[in-house]
Design a protein around this motif. Structure first.
Motif, PDB file in Angstrom:
ATOM      1  N   VAL A   2       0.860  -1.175   0.000  1.00 27.89           N
ATOM      2  CA  VAL A   2       0.000   0.000   0.000  1.00 27.89           C
ATOM      3  C   VAL A   2       0.901   1.231   0.000  1.00 27.89           C
ATOM      4  O   VAL A   2       1.796   1.351   0.842  1.00 27.89           O
ATOM      5  N   ASP A   3       0.665   2.135  -0.945  1.00 28.09           N
ATOM      6  CA  ASP A   3       1.407   3.393  -1.005  1.00 28.09           C
ATOM      7  C   ASP A   3       0.439   4.540  -0.770  1.00 28.09           C
ATOM      8  O   ASP A   3      -0.643   4.580  -1.377  1.00 28.09           O
ATOM      9  N   VAL A   4       0.825   5.466   0.082  1.00 24.14           N
ATOM     10  CA  VAL A   4       0.050   6.673   0.357  1.00 24.14           C
ATOM     11  C   VAL A   4       0.999   7.847   0.191  1.00 24.14           C
ATOM     12  O   VAL A   4       2.088   7.862   0.773  1.00 24.14           O
ATOM     13  N   PHE A   5       0.588   8.837  -0.611  1.00 21.38           N
ATOM     14  CA  PHE A   5       1.500   9.932  -0.926  1.00 21.38           C
ATOM     15  C   PHE A   5       0.712  11.183  -1.311  1.00 21.38           C
ATOM     16  O   PHE A   5      -0.427  11.103  -1.770  1.00 21.38           O
ATOM     17  N   PRO A   6       1.316  12.357  -1.096  1.00 25.58           N
ATOM     18  CA  PRO A   6       0.654  13.608  -1.474  1.00 25.58           C
ATOM     19  C   PRO A   6       0.723  13.829  -2.987  1.00 25.58           C
ATOM     20  O   PRO A   6       1.680  13.422  -3.652  1.00 25.58           O
ATOM     21  N   ILE A   7      -0.298  14.480  -3.498  1.00 27.92           N
ATOM     22  CA  ILE A   7      -0.355  14.876  -4.910  1.00 27.92           C
ATOM     23  C   ILE A   7      -0.722  16.352  -4.941  1.00 27.92           C
ATOM     24  O   ILE A   7      -1.690  16.758  -4.295  1.00 27.92           O
ATOM     25  N   THR A   8       0.034  17.144  -5.676  1.00 23.17           N
ATOM     26  CA  THR A   8      -0.252  18.570  -5.796  1.00 23.17           C
ATOM     27  C   THR A   8      -0.861  18.848  -7.166  1.00 23.17           C
ATOM     28  O   THR A   8      -0.298  18.473  -8.189  1.00 23.17           O
ATOM     29  N   ILE A   9      -2.007  19.513  -7.146  1.00 23.65           N
ATOM     30  CA  ILE A   9      -2.673  19.959  -8.371  1.00 23.65           C
ATOM     31  C   ILE A   9      -3.011  21.430  -8.160  1.00 23.65           C
ATOM     32  O   ILE A   9      -3.778  21.760  -7.246  1.00 23.65           O
ATOM     33  N   GLU A  10      -2.420  22.279  -8.975  1.00 16.53           N
ATOM     34  CA  GLU A  10      -2.640  23.736  -8.864  1.00 16.53           C
ATOM     35  C   GLU A  10      -2.509  24.217  -7.421  1.00 16.53           C
ATOM     36  O   GLU A  10      -3.397  24.878  -6.886  1.00 16.53           O
ATOM     37  N   ASP A  11      -1.422  23.876  -6.783  1.00 20.67           N
ATOM     38  CA  ASP A  11      -1.099  24.287  -5.414  1.00 20.67           C
ATOM     39  C   ASP A  11      -2.046  23.730  -4.350  1.00 20.67           C
ATOM     40  O   ASP A  11      -2.022  24.185  -3.212  1.00 20.67           O
ATOM     41  N   LYS A  12      -2.890  22.781  -4.696  1.00 18.98           N
ATOM     42  CA  LYS A  12      -3.772  22.122  -3.737  1.00 18.98           C
ATOM     43  C   LYS A  12      -3.229  20.716  -3.492  1.00 18.98           C
ATOM     44  O   LYS A  12      -2.770  20.049  -4.413  1.00 18.98           O
ATOM     45  N   ILE A  13      -3.300  20.272  -2.253  1.00 20.12           N
ATOM     46  CA  ILE A  13      -2.756  18.966  -1.881  1.00 20.12           C
ATOM     47  C   ILE A  13      -3.893  17.944  -1.766  1.00 20.12           C
ATOM     48  O   ILE A  13      -4.895  18.179  -1.091  1.00 20.12           O
ATOM     49  N   PHE A  14      -3.696  16.815  -2.406  1.00 21.70           N
ATOM     50  CA  PHE A  14      -4.604  15.673  -2.345  1.00 21.70           C
ATOM     51  C   PHE A  14      -3.793  14.469  -1.885  1.00 21.70           C
ATOM     52  O   PHE A  14      -2.568  14.502  -1.884  1.00 21.70           O
ATOM     53  N   ILE A  15      -4.455  13.401  -1.525  1.00 23.29           N
ATOM     54  CA  ILE A  15      -3.776  12.187  -1.087  1.00 23.29           C
ATOM     55  C   ILE A  15      -4.024  11.081  -2.104  1.00 23.29           C
ATOM     56  O   ILE A  15      -5.178  10.767  -2.423  1.00 23.29           O
ATOM     57  N   GLY A  16      -2.940  10.497  -2.606  1.00 25.00           N
ATOM     58  CA  GLY A  16      -3.022   9.359  -3.509  1.00 25.00           C
ATOM     59  C   GLY A  16      -2.837   8.077  -2.725  1.00 25.00           C
ATOM     60  O   GLY A  16      -1.990   8.011  -1.828  1.00 25.00           O
ATOM     61  N   ILE A  17      -3.628   7.076  -3.066  1.00 20.02           N
ATOM     62  CA  ILE A  17      -3.538   5.771  -2.407  1.00 20.02           C
ATOM     63  C   ILE A  17      -3.536   4.710  -3.498  1.00 20.02           C
ATOM     64  O   ILE A  17      -4.435   4.676  -4.342  1.00 20.02           O
ATOM     65  N   SER A  18      -2.530   3.863  -3.470  1.00 20.68           N
ATOM     66  CA  SER A  18      -2.421   2.761  -4.423  1.00 20.68           C
ATOM     67  C   SER A  18      -2.253   1.471  -3.639  1.00 20.68           C
ATOM     68  O   SER A  18      -1.352   1.363  -2.804  1.00 20.68           O
ATOM     69  N   VAL A  19      -3.153   0.531  -3.875  1.00 20.34           N
ATOM     70  CA  VAL A  19      -3.096  -0.764  -3.203  1.00 20.34           C
ATOM     71  C   VAL A  19      -2.845  -1.817  -4.273  1.00 20.34           C
ATOM     72  O   VAL A  19      -3.656  -1.980  -5.188  1.00 20.34           O
ATOM     73  N   GLN A  20      -1.727  -2.504  -4.158  1.00 18.13           N
ATOM     74  CA  GLN A  20      -1.401  -3.556  -5.115  1.00 18.13           C
ATOM     75  C   GLN A  20      -2.059  -4.852  -4.666  1.00 18.13           C
ATOM     76  O   GLN A  20      -1.752  -5.381  -3.601  1.00 18.13           O
ATOM     77  N   LEU A  21      -2.984  -5.325  -5.471  1.00 21.38           N
ATOM     78  CA  LEU A  21      -3.722  -6.552  -5.198  1.00 21.38           C
ATOM     79  C   LEU A  21      -3.343  -7.595  -6.240  1.00 21.38           C
ATOM     80  O   LEU A  21      -2.801  -7.245  -7.292  1.00 21.38           O
ATOM     81  N   PRO A  22      -3.626  -8.871  -5.998  1.00 21.46           N
ATOM     82  CA  PRO A  22      -3.358  -9.871  -7.026  1.00 21.46           C
ATOM     83  C   PRO A  22      -4.095  -9.540  -8.321  1.00 21.46           C
ATOM     84  O   PRO A  22      -5.300  -9.303  -8.313  1.00 21.46           O
ATOM     85  N   LYS A  23      -3.353  -9.411  -9.390  1.00 25.71           N
ATOM     86  CA  LYS A  23      -3.861  -9.195 -10.745  1.00 25.71           C
ATOM     87  C   LYS A  23      -4.516  -7.834 -10.987  1.00 25.71           C
ATOM     88  O   LYS A  23      -5.083  -7.605 -12.045  1.00 25.71           O
ATOM     89  N   THR A  24      -4.435  -6.918 -10.016  1.00 25.50           N
ATOM     90  CA  THR A  24      -5.005  -5.587 -10.220  1.00 25.50           C
ATOM     91  C   THR A  24      -4.439  -4.604  -9.194  1.00 25.50           C
ATOM     92  O   THR A  24      -3.760  -5.003  -8.264  1.00 25.50           O
ATOM     93  N   ASN A  25      -4.736  -3.342  -9.369  1.00 31.92           N
ATOM     94  CA  ASN A  25      -4.393  -2.299  -8.403  1.00 31.92           C
ATOM     95  C   ASN A  25      -5.652  -1.525  -8.056  1.00 31.92           C
ATOM     96  O   ASN A  25      -6.501  -1.293  -8.918  1.00 31.92           O
TER      97      ASN A  25
END
Length: 100
Positions: A2-25
């Motif tokens: 599981v990866d959790v990381f900040p994402i900046t879009i036009e100076d606004k901060i969002f949180i990205g979450i990526s979960v690696q599952l079998p055969k998909t994300n």
């Protein structure tokens, strides 16, 4: 993994979450009030069974990375998202900017 990381879009901060599952994300980018997600999101369920929660969310299909999710047109959105000016066909990052 599981990866959790900040994402900046036009100076606004969002949180990205990526979960690696079998055969998909599982991919999510969230703001304080809503989120966009990969095809695993069941918009119909949110609109019908969880309508009282007024969830602000959008779904993009066929994406395999967070970058693709941000750049993809949303395939569907919740009724509450529409109240914020978010609509099917809107690009993911544009929808997120309406969720602040």
């Amino acid at each position: 993994m599981v990866d959790v990381f900040p994402i900046t879009i036009e100076d606004k901060i969002f949180i990205g979450i990526s979960v690696q599952l079998p055969k998909t994300n599982l991919l999510v980018v969230k703001s304080e009030i809503g989120y966009i997600m990969c095809g695993a999101l069941d918009v119909a369920l949110l609109n019908e069974k969880l309508k009282d929660r007024k969830i602000i969310a959008g779904r993009a299909v066929g994406v395999k990375t967070i970058e693709q999710l941000l750049d993809a047109p949303l395939e569907s959105v919740t009724a509450e998202a529409e109240n914020y000016g978010i609509y099917a066909g809107m690009i993911g990052k544009e929808a997120l900017l309406k969720m602040i």
